[in-house]
Write an enzyme that holds these catalytic residues in place. Sequence first.
Site, PDB file in Angstrom:
ATOM      1  CD  GLU A  84      32.954  10.137  56.711  1.00  0.00           C
ATOM      2  OE1 GLU A  84      32.677  11.287  56.322  1.00  0.00           O
ATOM      3  OE2 GLU A  84      32.673   9.115  56.073  1.00  0.00           O
ATOM      4  CD  GLU A 121      30.053   5.194  59.220  1.00  0.00           C
ATOM      5  OE1 GLU A 121      30.934   5.156  58.335  1.00  0.00           O
ATOM      6  OE2 GLU A 121      29.519   6.241  59.595  1.00  0.00           O
TER       7      GLU A 121
END
Length: 243
Positions: free
Chosen positions: A6, A57
Amino acid sequence: MQIENEFGSFGVDKDYLHHLVNLARSHLGDDLIFCFFLKDGKVYRTLSLIIPIFLIEFYMGWLTHWGENMAKTDAFSTASALEIILSRNGSAMLYMAHGGTNFGFYNGANAQESESNYIADLTSYDYDVPISESGDVDGAKFKALRSVIAMYSAASLPPVPKNNEKTGYGGIKLEKTSSLFDILDSNLLTKAIESDNPISMEAAGQMFGFLLYTSEYTAKGKESTLSIPKVPIEPKCMLHAFL
């Protein structure tokens, strides 16, 4: 192996990402495949090593903000996406397999595209996952994912457990003991930090919770307008966040 997560959501420092690539290759060799998420020509989200196919993820759903409808994802589509990965001898980390709860003030918030658009996350960390926060496993998503995993598992899957038993505790009556602002007023003189400009929570030595900023404003003339940029523009979300 996941290297960065991120970073691209908050910055576009490509020199930093290139440094991570060179660092990984110096330890793991050049025979690596890097996975980047791109949007509008910028690097976003995750920097991963794929050896072979490994989805770091694999989202089961998404978070929900105060005032929004609960985020849901289709069980069939989720299972179909997982099957594509497993059919190519790949692996995936289900994010998440089991729901949870952010206790205290750890739920956090997002600002969307504008820093002034503060939207608080729910304390629930369920993400519409196959195993609910209460441990239930009788949902459509759990059954669909289990069927796909069973197709590609070398060993037989264990039997499905029963849902956790639940009970009702009746109504809970809350009684007011003191006012939040009365408590703050009595402690402001001893705990207040004076600063010419607002400081961050970290600078105040506080890692979570809330800070109360106060300032004195002297009106000029009979009518004055006080303008404060970058504050919540969705009152209902802010109200819930403070409750």
